[in-house]
Design a protein around this motif. Structure first.
Motif, PDB file in Angstrom:
ATOM      1  N   PHE A 122       0.844  -1.181   0.000  1.00 44.02           N
ATOM      2  CA  PHE A 122       0.000   0.000   0.000  1.00 44.02           C
ATOM      3  C   PHE A 122       0.886   1.240   0.000  1.00 44.02           C
ATOM      4  N   PRO A 123       0.448   2.323  -0.646  1.00 46.67           N
ATOM      5  CA  PRO A 123       1.293   3.524  -0.775  1.00 46.67           C
ATOM      6  C   PRO A 123       1.847   4.048   0.547  1.00 46.67           C
ATOM      7  N   ASP A 124       1.040   4.076   1.600  1.00 46.15           N
ATOM      8  CA  ASP A 124       1.541   4.576   2.892  1.00 46.15           C
ATOM      9  C   ASP A 124       2.694   3.725   3.411  1.00 46.15           C
ATOM     10  N   ASP A 125       2.637   2.416   3.181  1.00 43.91           N
ATOM     11  CA  ASP A 125       3.721   1.535   3.623  1.00 43.91           C
ATOM     12  C   ASP A 125       4.985   1.773   2.794  1.00 43.91           C
ATOM     13  N   ALA A 126       4.813   2.032   1.502  1.00 42.87           N
ATOM     14  CA  ALA A 126       5.969   2.313   0.648  1.00 42.87           C
ATOM     15  C   ALA A 126       6.674   3.590   1.117  1.00 42.87           C
ATOM     16  N   VAL A 127       5.890   4.627   1.388  1.00 40.90           N
ATOM     17  CA  VAL A 127       6.457   5.894   1.855  1.00 40.90           C
ATOM     18  C   VAL A 127       7.154   5.696   3.200  1.00 40.90           C
ATOM     19  N   HIS A 147       6.524  -5.196   2.071  1.00 36.54           N
ATOM     20  CA  HIS A 147       5.148  -5.314   1.581  1.00 36.54           C
ATOM     21  C   HIS A 147       4.229  -5.058   2.752  1.00 36.54           C
ATOM     22  N   SER A 148       2.978  -4.861   2.461  1.00 37.07           N
ATOM     23  CA  SER A 148       2.003  -4.605   3.516  1.00 37.07           C
ATOM     24  C   SER A 148       1.608  -5.909   4.184  1.00 37.07           C
ATOM     25  N   GLY A 149       0.940  -5.794   5.322  1.00 34.44           N
ATOM     26  CA  GLY A 149       0.512  -6.970   6.070  1.00 34.44           C
ATOM     27  C   GLY A 149      -0.710  -7.595   5.427  1.00 34.44           C
ATOM     28  N   VAL A 150      -0.477  -8.510   4.516  1.00 32.05           N
ATOM     29  CA  VAL A 150      -1.566  -9.147   3.772  1.00 32.05           C
ATOM     30  C   VAL A 150      -1.605 -10.639   4.081  1.00 32.05           C
ATOM     31  N   THR A 151      -2.746 -11.245   3.835  1.00 31.60           N
ATOM     32  CA  THR A 151      -2.848 -12.686   4.050  1.00 31.60           C
ATOM     33  C   THR A 151      -2.026 -13.414   2.995  1.00 31.60           C
ATOM     34  N   ASN A 152      -1.576 -14.582   3.336  1.00 24.78           N
ATOM     35  CA  ASN A 152      -0.828 -15.445   2.418  1.00 24.78           C
ATOM     36  C   ASN A 152       0.452 -14.810   1.885  1.00 24.78           C
ATOM     37  N   ASN A 153       1.079 -13.917   2.676  1.00 24.90           N
ATOM     38  CA  ASN A 153       2.332 -13.348   2.187  1.00 24.90           C
ATOM     39  C   ASN A 153       3.393 -14.440   2.179  1.00 24.90           C
ATOM     40  N   ARG A 154       4.327 -14.312   1.270  1.00 28.14           N
ATOM     41  CA  ARG A 154       5.388 -15.315   1.167  1.00 28.14           C
ATOM     42  C   ARG A 154       6.772 -14.722   1.336  1.00 28.14           C
ATOM     43  N   PHE A 155       6.823 -13.427   1.647  1.00 29.09           N
ATOM     44  CA  PHE A 155       8.099 -12.752   1.831  1.00 29.09           C
ATOM     45  C   PHE A 155       8.148 -12.168   3.241  1.00 29.09           C
ATOM     46  N   SER A 156       9.155 -12.529   3.979  1.00 31.48           N
ATOM     47  CA  SER A 156       9.293 -12.046   5.357  1.00 31.48           C
ATOM     48  C   SER A 156       9.649 -10.566   5.386  1.00 31.48           C
ATOM     49  N   LEU A 164      14.501  -1.518  10.541  1.00 28.62           N
ATOM     50  CA  LEU A 164      14.004  -0.237  10.037  1.00 28.62           C
ATOM     51  C   LEU A 164      12.953   0.377  10.957  1.00 28.62           C
ATOM     52  N   GLY A 165      12.289  -0.485  11.727  1.00 28.76           N
ATOM     53  CA  GLY A 165      11.141  -0.012  12.484  1.00 28.76           C
ATOM     54  C   GLY A 165       9.911   0.075  11.598  1.00 28.76           C
ATOM     55  N   PHE A 166       9.932  -0.663  10.488  1.00 30.58           N
ATOM     56  CA  PHE A 166       8.824  -0.699   9.534  1.00 30.58           C
ATOM     57  C   PHE A 166       7.624  -1.396  10.165  1.00 30.58           C
ATOM     58  N   THR A 167       6.471  -0.788  10.056  1.00 26.54           N
ATOM     59  CA  THR A 167       5.235  -1.354  10.589  1.00 26.54           C
ATOM     60  C   THR A 167       4.233  -1.473   9.453  1.00 26.54           C
ATOM     61  N   PRO A 168       4.131  -2.654   8.845  1.00 24.54           N
ATOM     62  CA  PRO A 168       3.212  -2.799   7.708  1.00 24.54           C
ATOM     63  C   PRO A 168       1.760  -2.734   8.144  1.00 24.54           C
ATOM     64  N   SER A 169       0.953  -2.034   7.358  1.00 25.44           N
ATOM     65  CA  SER A 169      -0.475  -1.976   7.659  1.00 25.44           C
ATOM     66  C   SER A 169      -1.140  -3.231   7.106  1.00 25.44           C
ATOM     67  N   SER A 170      -2.285  -3.569   7.661  1.00 21.97           N
ATOM     68  CA  SER A 170      -3.025  -4.758   7.219  1.00 21.97           C
ATOM     69  C   SER A 170      -4.065  -4.374   6.197  1.00 21.97           C
ATOM     70  N   ALA A 171      -4.350  -5.313   5.305  1.00 20.95           N
ATOM     71  CA  ALA A 171      -5.402  -5.103   4.314  1.00 20.95           C
ATOM     72  C   ALA A 171      -6.738  -5.049   5.041  1.00 20.95           C
ATOM     73  N   VAL A 172      -7.664  -4.304   4.490  1.00 16.43           N
ATOM     74  CA  VAL A 172      -9.009  -4.247   5.050  1.00 16.43           C
ATOM     75  C   VAL A 172      -9.588  -5.645   5.035  1.00 16.43           C
ATOM     76  N   GLY A 173      -9.996  -6.116   6.200  1.00 22.32           N
ATOM     77  CA  GLY A 173     -10.565  -7.458   6.283  1.00 22.32           C
ATOM     78  C   GLY A 173      -9.541  -8.567   6.259  1.00 22.32           C
ATOM     79  N   GLY A 174      -8.257  -8.231   6.147  1.00 22.53           N
ATOM     80  CA  GLY A 174      -7.224  -9.265   6.079  1.00 22.53           C
ATOM     81  C   GLY A 174      -6.431  -9.327   7.358  1.00 22.53           C
ATOM     82  N   SER A 175      -5.565 -10.305   7.437  1.00 21.09           N
ATOM     83  CA  SER A 175      -4.668 -10.410   8.584  1.00 21.09           C
ATOM     84  C   SER A 175      -3.338 -10.911   8.097  1.00 21.09           C
ATOM     85  N   ARG A 176      -2.342 -10.772   8.944  1.00 17.43           N
ATOM     86  CA  ARG A 176      -1.010 -11.237   8.548  1.00 17.43           C
ATOM     87  C   ARG A 176      -0.792 -12.652   8.927  1.00 17.43           C
TER      88      ARG A 176
END
Length: 176
Positions: A122-127, A147-156, A164-176
């Motif tokens: 998601f753009p906010d996560d990229a920024v 990448h953002s916090g999406v279901t079925n991600n395959r990249f750690s 980095l202190g990166f905090t990925p956001s979750s997809a609406v209705g999704g979970s990590r």
């Protein structure tokens, strides 16, 4: 050199014009990236943030959970090949202590959080990732999966979250 003189950090996108010939795409990501980094070194720019792609890791089986420690396996055509080659240019400049290079392997940019897939970004996560890469403490070279916090991600993204202190956001209705 005039382009980078007095700059504290360069954010260099690995995206190429998909309408350009393969030769032009390869030239941009190898020779032009080399020339940019050489000018940065001559002008004493201390850091480059290279925006790569998780596509360099796509050849791994979909069932694997891939970290930054895994060796890239790009396909032999753009854009994955061009991202990989430019990563190598950045890595070599860092290895020779010419500058610090932070490589962000970005997922696929998705504007609608209701629609996601294994490497949605998601753009906010990229920024957020780029902002954090500007000042993160590294030796000379560091690569992070983003990448953002999406279901079925395959990249750690654990390394990016920790260092980095990166905090990925979750997809609406999704979970990590």
């Amino acid at each position: 050199n005039d382009l980078v003189r007095g700059v504290d950090v360069i954010v260099h996108s690995g995206s190429v014009d998909s309408d350009a010939s393969v030769s032009e795409q390869l030239d941009y990501q190898t020779r032009c990236t080399y020339n940019l980094l050489w000018a940065a070194w001559e002008e004493r720019v201390p850091r480059v943030v290279y925006l790569s792609s998780l596509g360099v890791m796509d050849k791994y089986d979909k069932g694997y959970y891939v970290t930054e420690q895994w060796r890239p396996l790009p396909v032999a055509e753009p854009p994955a090949l061009t991202f990989h080659l430019s990563e190598m240019v950045c890595k070599e400049f860092a290895r020779e202590h010419k500058l610090q290079a932070v490589c962000l392997r970005l997922g696929d940019l998705i504007w609608d959080q209701g629609h996601s897939h294994e490497s949605a970004l998601f753009p906010d996560d990229a920024v957020q990732a780029v902002e954090k890469a500007l000042t993160v403490e590294i030796e000379n070279w560091a690569v992070f999966n983003i990448h953002s916090g999406v279901t079925n991600n395959r990249f750690s993204t654990a390394k990016a979250e920790k260092l980095l202190g990166f905090t990925p956001s979750s997809a609406v209705g999704g979970s990590r």
